[in-house]
Every structure is written in C-alpha cells, then in structure tokens.
Write a protein that holds these residues in place. Structure first.
Motif, PDB file in Angstrom:
ATOM      1  N   THR A   1      11.470  -2.723  -1.814  1.00  0.00           N
ATOM      2  CA  THR A   1      10.186  -3.325  -2.171  1.00  0.00           C
ATOM      3  C   THR A   1      10.377  -4.732  -2.716  1.00  0.00           C
ATOM      4  O   THR A   1       9.648  -5.653  -2.344  1.00  0.00           O
ATOM      5  CB  THR A   1       9.441  -2.443  -3.187  1.00  0.00           C
ATOM      6  OG1 THR A   1       9.151  -1.179  -2.577  1.00  0.00           O
ATOM      7  CG2 THR A   1       8.144  -3.093  -3.642  1.00  0.00           C
TER       8      THR A   1
ATOM      9  N   HIS B   1      -5.037   3.155   5.902  1.00  0.00           N
ATOM     10  CA  HIS B   1      -4.826   2.356   7.112  1.00  0.00           C
ATOM     11  C   HIS B   1      -5.344   0.950   6.853  1.00  0.00           C
ATOM     12  O   HIS B   1      -6.514   0.637   7.095  1.00  0.00           O
ATOM     13  CB  HIS B   1      -5.551   3.019   8.283  1.00  0.00           C
ATOM     14  CG  HIS B   1      -4.990   2.642   9.612  1.00  0.00           C
ATOM     15  ND1 HIS B   1      -5.442   1.555  10.319  1.00  0.00           N
ATOM     16  CD2 HIS B   1      -3.993   3.206  10.364  1.00  0.00           C
ATOM     17  CE1 HIS B   1      -4.775   1.469  11.460  1.00  0.00           C
ATOM     18  NE2 HIS B   1      -3.886   2.460  11.516  1.00  0.00           N
TER      19      HIS B   1
ATOM     20  N   SER C   1       0.832  -1.198   0.000  1.00  0.00           N
ATOM     21  CA  SER C   1       0.000   0.000   0.000  1.00  0.00           C
ATOM     22  C   SER C   1       0.866   1.246   0.000  1.00  0.00           C
ATOM     23  O   SER C   1       2.081   1.180   0.198  1.00  0.00           O
ATOM     24  CB  SER C   1      -0.942   0.009   1.208  1.00  0.00           C
ATOM     25  OG  SER C   1      -0.219   0.210   2.403  1.00  0.00           O
ATOM     26  N   CYS C   2       0.212   2.384  -0.191  1.00  0.00           N
ATOM     27  CA  CYS C   2       0.906   3.661  -0.153  1.00  0.00           C
ATOM     28  C   CYS C   2       1.245   4.008   1.292  1.00  0.00           C
ATOM     29  O   CYS C   2       0.532   3.636   2.224  1.00  0.00           O
ATOM     30  CB  CYS C   2       0.028   4.745  -0.781  1.00  0.00           C
ATOM     31  SG  CYS C   2       0.818   6.363  -0.908  1.00  0.00           S
ATOM     32  N   CYS C   3       2.313   4.757   1.487  1.00  0.00           N
ATOM     33  CA  CYS C   3       2.669   5.181   2.841  1.00  0.00           C
ATOM     34  C   CYS C   3       1.890   6.416   3.274  1.00  0.00           C
ATOM     35  O   CYS C   3       2.126   6.954   4.360  1.00  0.00           O
ATOM     36  CB  CYS C   3       4.162   5.399   2.973  1.00  0.00           C
ATOM     37  SG  CYS C   3       4.899   6.460   1.746  1.00  0.00           S
TER      38      CYS C   3
ATOM     39  N   ASN D   1       2.296   3.009  -3.657  1.00  0.00           N
ATOM     40  CA  ASN D   1       2.068   1.549  -3.723  1.00  0.00           C
ATOM     41  C   ASN D   1       2.625   0.909  -4.990  1.00  0.00           C
ATOM     42  O   ASN D   1       1.961   0.109  -5.642  1.00  0.00           O
ATOM     43  CB  ASN D   1       0.584   1.203  -3.556  1.00  0.00           C
ATOM     44  CG  ASN D   1      -0.378   2.082  -4.332  1.00  0.00           C
ATOM     45  OD1 ASN D   1      -0.912   3.035  -3.755  1.00  0.00           O
ATOM     46  ND2 ASN D   1      -0.601   1.806  -5.604  1.00  0.00           N
TER      47      ASN D   1
ATOM     48  N   ILE E   1       2.721  -6.297   5.669  1.00  0.00           N
ATOM     49  CA  ILE E   1       2.433  -5.034   4.999  1.00  0.00           C
ATOM     50  C   ILE E   1       3.710  -4.317   4.589  1.00  0.00           C
ATOM     51  O   ILE E   1       4.635  -4.143   5.386  1.00  0.00           O
ATOM     52  CB  ILE E   1       1.604  -4.107   5.919  1.00  0.00           C
ATOM     53  CG1 ILE E   1       0.269  -4.779   6.280  1.00  0.00           C
ATOM     54  CG2 ILE E   1       1.347  -2.761   5.246  1.00  0.00           C
ATOM     55  CD1 ILE E   1      -0.558  -4.004   7.295  1.00  0.00           C
ATOM     56  N   HIS E   2       3.744  -3.916   3.325  1.00  0.00           N
ATOM     57  CA  HIS E   2       4.847  -3.093   2.815  1.00  0.00           C
ATOM     58  C   HIS E   2       4.255  -1.801   2.262  1.00  0.00           C
ATOM     59  O   HIS E   2       3.326  -1.834   1.456  1.00  0.00           O
ATOM     60  CB  HIS E   2       5.616  -3.810   1.711  1.00  0.00           C
ATOM     61  CG  HIS E   2       6.720  -2.984   1.137  1.00  0.00           C
ATOM     62  ND1 HIS E   2       7.904  -2.763   1.805  1.00  0.00           N
ATOM     63  CD2 HIS E   2       6.815  -2.315  -0.037  1.00  0.00           C
ATOM     64  CE1 HIS E   2       8.681  -1.989   1.064  1.00  0.00           C
ATOM     65  NE2 HIS E   2       8.045  -1.699  -0.053  1.00  0.00           N
ATOM     66  N   ARG E   3       4.799  -0.669   2.703  1.00  0.00           N
ATOM     67  CA  ARG E   3       4.281   0.628   2.262  1.00  0.00           C
ATOM     68  C   ARG E   3       5.393   1.410   1.577  1.00  0.00           C
ATOM     69  O   ARG E   3       6.544   1.402   2.007  1.00  0.00           O
ATOM     70  CB  ARG E   3       3.743   1.424   3.460  1.00  0.00           C
ATOM     71  CG  ARG E   3       2.669   0.674   4.226  1.00  0.00           C
ATOM     72  CD  ARG E   3       2.120   1.459   5.393  1.00  0.00           C
ATOM     73  NE  ARG E   3       1.292   2.580   4.938  1.00  0.00           N
ATOM     74  CZ  ARG E   3       0.355   3.152   5.685  1.00  0.00           C
ATOM     75  NH1 ARG E   3       0.128   2.718   6.915  1.00  0.00           N
ATOM     76  NH2 ARG E   3      -0.361   4.157   5.220  1.00  0.00           N
ATOM     77  N   ASN E   4       5.029   2.067   0.490  1.00  0.00           N
ATOM     78  CA  ASN E   4       5.961   2.963  -0.193  1.00  0.00           C
ATOM     79  C   ASN E   4       5.172   4.055  -0.904  1.00  0.00           C
ATOM     80  O   ASN E   4       3.943   4.073  -0.874  1.00  0.00           O
ATOM     81  CB  ASN E   4       6.872   2.185  -1.159  1.00  0.00           C
ATOM     82  CG  ASN E   4       6.100   1.501  -2.279  1.00  0.00           C
ATOM     83  OD1 ASN E   4       5.152   2.053  -2.837  1.00  0.00           O
ATOM     84  ND2 ASN E   4       6.505   0.285  -2.637  1.00  0.00           N
TER      85      ASN E   4
ATOM     86  N   CYS F   1      -3.873  10.422  -4.160  1.00  0.00           N
ATOM     87  CA  CYS F   1      -2.498   9.992  -3.886  1.00  0.00           C
ATOM     88  C   CYS F   1      -1.515  11.073  -4.331  1.00  0.00           C
ATOM     89  O   CYS F   1      -1.460  11.431  -5.514  1.00  0.00           O
ATOM     90  CB  CYS F   1      -2.199   8.681  -4.601  1.00  0.00           C
ATOM     91  SG  CYS F   1      -0.518   8.075  -4.321  1.00  0.00           S
TER      92      CYS F   1
END
Length: 215
Positions: free
Chosen positions: A87, A53, A46-48, A73, A67-70, A111
């Motif tokens: 990533t 959430h 997902s986006c940071c 996304n 969960i990985h956020r950047n 975004c």
C-alpha cells in the motif's frame, strides 16, 4: 510453475465479448492509452470487497483512476524500514511519480475486514489475534479507530468503525513526508468517502463538521 490452470470458460467468453464490442469500438483510444502512458487525476484507495466497484460508482473509463485495493481500505503509517509495503508503495508511486491531484479513501458498509477488527478488539476473534494471521495483523492498523468508538452502544459501533477506517487512513497518509509536503503546497488534496452499496448512497467527510455527510 505447474500449478496454474487455464481460465474458466466463462471468463474467456467475457473477454472475447469485451474485445469484440468495447475494445473494437474504441481501439484507437485504448492504443493511445497504452502508448501514451497513464495520467490519472486521482488515486482511489478502496476495499477489495467485490461489491465495491469504484469505476462503476463514478462512471470512470480506463486511465482515469489509479486504484489500490486492500482489506478495509487501510493505509498503514509511514515506516521506512526497508521492508516491502504494498500500500505504501502504491501511495508513493501515485503521489511522487504520477503526481495525482487527489487521493480518495473509500470505505463502505458491511465491510468484512472492519467487522473482523471489531470482533478481534472485542475479544471475539481469537484466530485474528494469532501472530500468524495476516488479516489480524493488517487490521491492527485500525485499532486506534476502535478505541475511539468503543464507548458507543454495540449497535452503533460497527458502522462508526467503518468510517473510522477512512479517518485512520487519512491520518496515516499525512505521516508520509511526500504526501504532507504535497498537501501543504496544495498540489494534492485528500478526501474521505463512505458508500452503501445496498442503499446506493455516498457520504464524504466534512472536517468542519467532524462527520460524514451525504454528497
């Protein structure tokens, strides 16, 4: 390291509140999680953006999602060049070590990263075009998506590009040999989602229809 400072008091207070309530009421479960290792069924990319959430949207508890956020996304294409790739490392660990059954790419409305890509590709963000811009070089991943929506009216382009960020990431995931192998053997499924925080909506990509539809 003499630059680090103590946490702001409001964060410390929140921690103590959590420990006195949620943790105290479920400490046996937390200790089991800590000693038993993690076994999430899904990875969510997902986006940071602080408004996205993931655990709240899906009502998830600790241990359910990897969960990985950047920014925006995004998943870059597979590139085994010996350089550090945050990533790509997260994807590799989720698929090959944790053996997740699902990888979900979650995009969202409004975004800022996607808007930055839109402005950069439209020639309105020269700072992002500088080689020294980390954000700009990261958003280069989304340039193919911009090309696919560049023909749309300006008012429709940004929203379409938010969903292209999901599709580009799904396409790039399939360039990873271990992802492709797991998908082809049906050990892994990929999913594309887009959410609007303001409207409280969630859409998923339907390949047969070639578009996002409400869940």
């Amino acid at each position: 390291m003499n630059m680090a400072r103590p946490l702001p008091s409001y964060l410390i207070q929140r921690f103590h509140g959590w420990r006195a309530t949620t943790w105290q009421d479920n400490k046996a479960w937390y200790r089991k999680l800590a000693t038993g290792g993690q076994h999430p069924r899904a990875m969510v990319i997902s986006c940071c953006d602080s408004r996205v959430h993931v655990t709240s949207i899906f009502g998830a508890d600790e241990g359910e999602f990897f969960i990985h956020r950047n920014i925006a996304n995004l998943v870059p294409p597979y590139q085994a060049d010996g350089e550090p790739h945050g990533t790509s490392a997260a994807v590799e660990y989720a698929v090959t070590a944790l053996k997740v059954a699902h990888v979900v790419v979650l995009g969202h409305a409004n975004c800022g990263g996607v808007k930055g890509c839109h402005d950069m590709c439209s020639g309105h963000a020269p700072a992002l075009e500088e080689k020294t811009s980390f954000v700009g070089r990261w958003m280069d991943i989304l340039r193919p998506g911009f090309e696919r929506v560049s023909h749309l009216p300006e008012g429709d382009r940004l929203g379409a590009l938010e969903k292209e960020a999901v599709l580009v990431s799904l396409e790039n995931l399939m360039t990873f040999p271990f992802v492709r192998a797991a998908v082809e053997t049906e050990e892994l499924t990929l999913h594309g989602l887009w959410t609007s925080t303001g409207e409280g909506t969630l859409e998923q990509y339907e390949p047969e229809l070639g578009r996002f539809v409400p869940v």
